[in-house]
Motif scaffolding. Structure first.
Motif, short mmCIF file in Angstrom:
data_model
loop_
_atom_site.label_atom_id
_atom_site.label_comp_id
_atom_site.label_asym_id
_atom_site.label_seq_id
_atom_site.Cartn_x
_atom_site.Cartn_y
_atom_site.Cartn_z
N GLU A 113 1.20 -5.42 7.05
CA GLU A 113 0.63 -5.27 5.71
C GLU A 113 1.64 -4.66 4.74
O GLU A 113 1.64 -4.99 3.56
CB GLU A 113 -0.61 -4.37 5.79
CG GLU A 113 -1.76 -5.09 6.42
CD GLU A 113 -2.94 -4.19 6.67
OE1 GLU A 113 -2.96 -3.07 6.12
OE2 GLU A 113 -3.82 -4.59 7.44
N TYR A 158 5.93 -7.21 -0.95
CA TYR A 158 6.17 -8.49 -1.65
C TYR A 158 5.36 -8.53 -2.95
O TYR A 158 5.88 -8.89 -4.01
CB TYR A 158 5.77 -9.66 -0.75
CG TYR A 158 5.88 -10.99 -1.47
CD1 TYR A 158 7.13 -11.55 -1.73
CD2 TYR A 158 4.75 -11.68 -1.94
CE1 TYR A 158 7.25 -12.76 -2.42
CE2 TYR A 158 4.87 -12.88 -2.63
CZ TYR A 158 6.12 -13.41 -2.86
OH TYR A 158 6.24 -14.59 -3.55
N LEU A 159 4.11 -8.12 -2.84
CA LEU A 159 3.24 -8.17 -4.03
C LEU A 159 3.76 -7.26 -5.13
O LEU A 159 3.58 -7.54 -6.31
CB LEU A 159 1.80 -7.79 -3.65
CG LEU A 159 1.07 -8.80 -2.76
CD1 LEU A 159 -0.25 -8.23 -2.28
CD2 LEU A 159 0.84 -10.11 -3.51
N GLN A 183 12.52 -11.77 0.35
CA GLN A 183 11.54 -12.52 -0.45
C GLN A 183 11.59 -14.00 -0.10
O GLN A 183 10.56 -14.62 0.13
CB GLN A 183 11.88 -12.37 -1.93
CG GLN A 183 10.97 -11.41 -2.65
CD GLN A 183 11.27 -11.39 -4.13
OE1 GLN A 183 11.41 -12.42 -4.76
NE2 GLN A 183 11.40 -10.20 -4.68
N ALA A 184 12.81 -14.54 -0.05
CA ALA A 184 12.97 -15.97 0.22
C ALA A 184 12.38 -16.32 1.58
O ALA A 184 11.67 -17.32 1.73
CB ALA A 184 14.44 -16.34 0.15
N GLU A 193 8.57 -16.08 1.45
CA GLU A 193 7.96 -17.20 0.72
C GLU A 193 7.92 -18.46 1.59
O GLU A 193 6.94 -19.19 1.58
CB GLU A 193 8.73 -17.46 -0.57
CG GLU A 193 8.35 -16.47 -1.65
CD GLU A 193 9.42 -16.24 -2.70
OE1 GLU A 193 9.20 -15.41 -3.58
OE2 GLU A 193 10.48 -16.88 -2.63
N ILE A 206 -2.36 -12.65 2.59
CA ILE A 206 -1.71 -12.14 1.38
C ILE A 206 -2.72 -12.07 0.24
O ILE A 206 -2.82 -11.07 -0.48
CB ILE A 206 -0.52 -13.03 0.95
CG1 ILE A 206 0.55 -13.06 2.03
CG2 ILE A 206 0.08 -12.55 -0.35
CD1 ILE A 206 1.61 -14.14 1.82
N GLU A 251 -4.03 -8.87 -1.67
CA GLU A 251 -3.84 -8.85 -3.12
C GLU A 251 -5.13 -8.37 -3.79
O GLU A 251 -5.11 -7.55 -4.71
CB GLU A 251 -3.47 -10.26 -3.58
CG GLU A 251 -3.00 -10.33 -5.01
CD GLU A 251 -2.82 -11.76 -5.47
OE1 GLU A 251 -3.43 -12.67 -4.88
OE2 GLU A 251 -2.08 -11.97 -6.43
N HIS A 298 5.34 -4.84 -12.56
CA HIS A 298 5.57 -6.18 -11.99
C HIS A 298 4.32 -7.02 -11.99
O HIS A 298 4.31 -8.14 -12.50
CB HIS A 298 6.13 -6.05 -10.58
CG HIS A 298 6.30 -7.38 -9.93
ND1 HIS A 298 7.23 -8.29 -10.35
CD2 HIS A 298 5.62 -7.98 -8.92
CE1 HIS A 298 7.14 -9.38 -9.63
NE2 HIS A 298 6.17 -9.22 -8.75
N TYR A 299 3.26 -6.46 -11.43
CA TYR A 299 2.09 -7.29 -11.22
C TYR A 299 1.41 -7.68 -12.52
O TYR A 299 0.94 -8.80 -12.68
CB TYR A 299 1.09 -6.57 -10.30
CG TYR A 299 0.15 -7.54 -9.66
CD1 TYR A 299 0.46 -8.10 -8.44
CD2 TYR A 299 -1.00 -7.95 -10.31
CE1 TYR A 299 -0.37 -9.04 -7.88
CE2 TYR A 299 -1.83 -8.89 -9.76
CZ TYR A 299 -1.51 -9.43 -8.54
OH TYR A 299 -2.32 -10.37 -7.98
#
Lengths: 246, 335
Positions: B8, B14-15, B24-25, B28, B41, B45, B68-69
């Motif tokens: 988690e 990541y979120l 990240q890559a 994804e 995810i 979220e 960011h979010y």
């Protein structure tokens, strides 16, 4: 896909906001019956009346799109499901990158991938390839000088009354949709909202579920709630516009 | 579909955009392949959104979330929808706890105890007082939740404004960089023209290599691989010029390994640093990669020297030492 079919008849892309649901009711073609829940593919920069971007966009031929579906699965129904999954993942990808038009960039990505498949390119790993294309599209988007400044202006220009109106509608729709859930699902959502982390852990244990399983269950109910809410807001908007027209 | 396990913490990171680019890559690619990971995810979220609305995120996590979010309108809309849901659920939950404020129907152990007490003459008053206290407590809890939500709204709005300011700054910086790149390209074209003229025997004035402009910025083009210590590039700075852009035309092979550089300007005599800049990103002109380092002119004046050197290094990866890309010598004089 339905809208895609119609889009071909009209000869151009369309806004994604119109959604596939309405299209499903209109289009009678066999293809649409097979793939009745697919979201339409559109063109970047063709949202509504305006061209947002300067970046080069790709058109999509019917043949290329069918090739993409075939590549996703030989069974058309499963291919449709796979397409929707890919679409939602790409939208999530663009959204997490802070892009304000994730749907449009997702469509552009799919257009390009389908085009490549249609051209007969060897793509050993379709998902990896799609992600690569998505990254490229995003890069092009960030480098696009026109980008989203127009859209930001538009958002700022939304009158406060309209926003309040919308928020009120959303609240009412949410209430209505929560009530429309089965009592078991509603209880779960209400409890989940009011409990803290430890409370949720206890609830999961009582239900004989792991925390992750409980979370997923709540997520799926909420996803349904969101869809219900969107439909409700759309219906209310239609009623309001009809009454204004009268 | 493959099943890829991620804890988690990785998903939360990541979120909140806390993973490195490589991580990240990888992540994804993983969620594109794994439907169950993608569902996980999305579920986490939702929980993150809920924690934010309830004010349960820690300070740094909240800041990350807001920066960011909340960057996209879509995410802000989801926060608003979550806020609505929590508000509706809290009303619903309270209504269930005290249906029509009818204390006789309480099913909780505390309710049962209060009912027992209410049967006693003295207990009646105490029971009523306790019930009133409980109602008051519930009211306060609802009010507290409402206030928390308002606070979350204000935070959200603040984040939106911050984001807009950030984007505007970003755009401005981008415009500046584009302008500089264009200037640099023009300068490099001129430099080539001079070189061609020299080769064909036509006179090529040195001043074409350098350029001072009316907008307070001068540009000096340097070329990687030409360590002309004996004949350094020269520029004469006119009064009123505030910045000197040192444009380094990199060799083609540098384009193959895109990386950021550390630029250090030193005096040749005494080896004294007068300006350092980290994370200088290369750009691509039409024909070759280049970097531009902007140095305030007063640094050169303060140094009191004429001969300077610009050292470009690429930061080390892993256990390797820093990679020295080039040292370029140049002279700065004042008119």
């Amino acid at each position: 896909m339905i809208s895609y079919y119609r889009m071909l008849q009209q000869g151009r892309g369309r806004s994604v906001e119109a959604g596939a649901f309405g299209d499903a009711q209109e289009c009678q073609s066999a293809i649409s019956i097979l793939l009745s829940k697919l979201h339409p593919v559109g063109r970047v920069g063709k949202s509504g009346k305006r061209n947002y971007l300067e970046m080069r966009t790709w058109d999509l031929s019917q043949k290329a799109f069918f090739h993409l579906l075939e590549r996703l699965d030989v069974n058309p129904t499963l291919a449709g499901e796979e397409y929707e999954k890919l679409r939602s993942k790409l939208i999530f990808f663009f959204d997490r990158k802070g892009c304000p038009i994730p749907n449009e960039l997702c469509d552009e990505t799919i257009n390009r991938v389908a085009q490549k498949i249609g051209e007969g390119c060897e793509i050993p790993d379709l998902l990896k390839f799609s992600l690569g294309v998505a990254r490229l599209v995003l890069l092009e988007y960030w480098n696009d000088p026109k980008k989203d400044w127009d859209q930001l202006d538009e958002q700022l220009a939304v009158p406060a009354i309209d926003r309040e109106d919308f928020e009120e509608q959303r609240f009412e729709c949410m209430k209505k949709c929560l009530q429309s859930l089965s009592s078991e699902d509603r209880d779960l959502i209400v409890k989940n909202c009011s409990l803290d982390k430890n409370g949720k852990l206890e609830m999961a244990a009582t239900m004989g579920l792991t925390m992750n399983a409980l979370r997923l269950r709540v997520f799926r109910i909420r996803a349904g709630l969101r869809v219900c809410c969107e439909k409700c807001i759309r219906a209310r908007k239609e009623v309001a516009s009809r009454s204004r027209a009268l | 579909m493959e099943q890829i396990s991620h804890n988690e913490q990785v998903i939360f990171r990541y979120l909140l955009n806390e993973l490195s680019e490589e991580e990240q890559a990888r992540f994804e690619e993983d969620y594109l392949r794994d439907d169950s990971l993608f569902d996980q995810i999305r579920a986490l979220e939702e929980e993150l959104l809920e924690d934010y609305v309830k004010g349960d995120l820690s300070g740094p996590a909240r800041l990350r979330f807001e920066r960011h979010y909340l960057a996209s309108e879509r995410s802000r809309e989801r926060v608003r929808a979550t806020r609505d849901l929590i508000q509706i659920c809290s009303f619903e939950s309270n209504a269930r706890k005290v249906p029509n404020h009818n204390l006789e129907r309480w099913g909780s152990p505390l309710g049962a105890r209060l009912r027992l007490m209410a049967k006693q003459p003295l207990g009646l008053g105490l029971g009523m007082a306790a019930a009133l206290l409980l109602i008051f407590g519930l009211g306060s809890a609802v009010e507290l939740l409402r206030l928390r939500m308002r606070l979350a709204t204000f935070r959200e709005e603040r984040a939106v404004f911050e984001q807009r300011a950030y984007e505007a700054e970003h755009q401005l910086a981008g415009e500046r960089e584009r302008l500089n790149a264009e200037r640099a390209e023009i300068a490099s074209l001129r430099e080539r023209l001079i070189r061609d003229n020299n080769q064909s025997g036509r006179p090529g004035p040195e001043r074409v290599r350098t350029r001072t402009s009316a907008n307070q910025t001068a540009l000096l083009a340097l070329t990687q691989g030409m360590r002309s210590f004996s004949r350094p590039a020269r520029i004469a700075i006119s009064a009123g010029t505030r910045f000197l852009d040192l444009q380094v035309n990199l060799e083609e092979q540098e384009a193959a390994k895109p990386r950021s550089y550390r630029a250090v300007v030193k005096t040749v005599e005494g080896d004294r640093e007068i300006w350092i800049r980290e994370g200088v990103k290369p750009r691509r002109s039409r024909s070759f990669p280049l970097v531009v380092v902007r140095v305030p002119v007063d640094r050169f004046q303060a140094a009191g020297k004429q001969d300077f050197m610009l050292t470009l290094t690429a930061p080390a990866t892993g256990e390797k030492n820093d990679d020295e890309v080039d040292i370029l010598y140049f002279q700065v004089t004042f008119k």
